[in-house]
Design an enzyme around this catalytic site. Structure first.
Site, PDB file in Angstrom:
ATOM      1  N   ASN A 136      10.130   1.225  35.016  1.00 41.22           N
ATOM      2  CA  ASN A 136      10.523   1.234  36.729  1.00 41.22           C
ATOM      3  C   ASN A 136      10.786  -0.002  37.531  1.00 41.22           C
ATOM      4  OD1 ASN A 136       7.456   1.797  36.177  1.00 41.22           O
ATOM      5  ND2 ASN A 136       7.026   2.627  37.753  1.00 41.22           N
ATOM      6  N   CYS A 137      10.446  -0.429  36.465  1.00 39.79           N
ATOM      7  CA  CYS A 137      10.294  -2.538  37.838  1.00 39.79           C
ATOM      8  C   CYS A 137      11.565  -2.730  37.012  1.00 39.79           C
ATOM      9  CB  CYS A 137       9.445  -3.563  36.053  1.00 39.79           C
ATOM     10  SG  CYS A 137       9.379  -4.686  37.319  1.00 39.79           S
ATOM     11  N   ASP A 138      11.744  -3.298  39.188  1.00 34.14           N
ATOM     12  CA  ASP A 138      13.214  -3.625  38.828  1.00 34.14           C
ATOM     13  C   ASP A 138      13.613  -4.674  38.378  1.00 34.14           C
ATOM     14  OD1 ASP A 138      13.006  -2.045  41.217  1.00 34.14           O
ATOM     15  OD2 ASP A 138      13.116  -2.475  43.008  1.00 34.14           O
TER      16      ASP A 138
ATOM     17  N   ILE B 153      12.609  -5.283  34.994  1.00 33.66           N
ATOM     18  CA  ILE B 153      13.574  -4.480  33.599  1.00 33.66           C
ATOM     19  C   ILE B 153      14.631  -4.253  34.124  1.00 33.66           C
ATOM     20  CG2 ILE B 153      13.000  -3.261  31.698  1.00 33.66           C
ATOM     21  CD1 ILE B 153      10.826  -5.340  32.570  1.00 33.66           C
ATOM     22  N   LYS B 154      14.872  -3.538  35.528  1.00 35.92           N
ATOM     23  CA  LYS B 154      16.404  -2.650  35.175  1.00 35.92           C
ATOM     24  C   LYS B 154      17.228  -4.139  35.260  1.00 35.92           C
ATOM     25  CE  LYS B 154      14.447   1.066  37.823  1.00 35.92           C
ATOM     26  NZ  LYS B 154      14.203   1.503  39.123  1.00 35.92           N
TER      27      LYS B 154
END
Length: 115
Positions: free
Chosen positions: A10-12, A14-15
């Site tokens: 859910n880390c931005d 990471i996305k």
């Protein structure tokens, strides 16, 4: 080429890293600390190559929730224990490309790694 992206889904950041890899048709494995776990050996390998102060995420809410005393008494041993207890305290993502570790995500940095 062996590529592993370490982090939490859910880390931005990471996305963004995942999106970059997918858009550039780069095959990788995602290692979710929460689902796949984090061992002391993995963390030791990250720290050995990158340094504990680089691996520790001081910008996250988990770190900010530490008491002032805990922050003042941080050293490699205490930081490691915090990161093992709360993998969200590890700066994200850590990208392992054939055992070469890179931390954080910037498109320019990834362009350079994969050119």
């Amino acid at each position: 080429m062996s590529i592993v992206l370490y982090g939490i889904p859910n880390c931005d950041t990471i996305k963004k890293a995942k999106k970059f890899l997918q858009q550039n048709d780069i095959e990788y494995t995602f290692h979710d600390y929460r689902k796949d776990g984090l061992t002391a050996q993995m963390l030791d390998a990250f720290i050995e190559k990158l340094g504990w102060e680089t691996v520790l995420n001081k910008r996250g809410t988990t770190y900010r929730a530490l008491s002032d005393e805990q922050k003042q008494n941080l050293n490699e041993t205490t930081a490691k224990q915090h990161m093992l207890d709360s993998p969200a305290m590890i700066k994200r993502p850590i990208l392992d490309v054939d055992s070469n570790l890179h931390i954080g995500f910037k498109a320019d940095q990834y362009q350079e790694i994969f050119k």
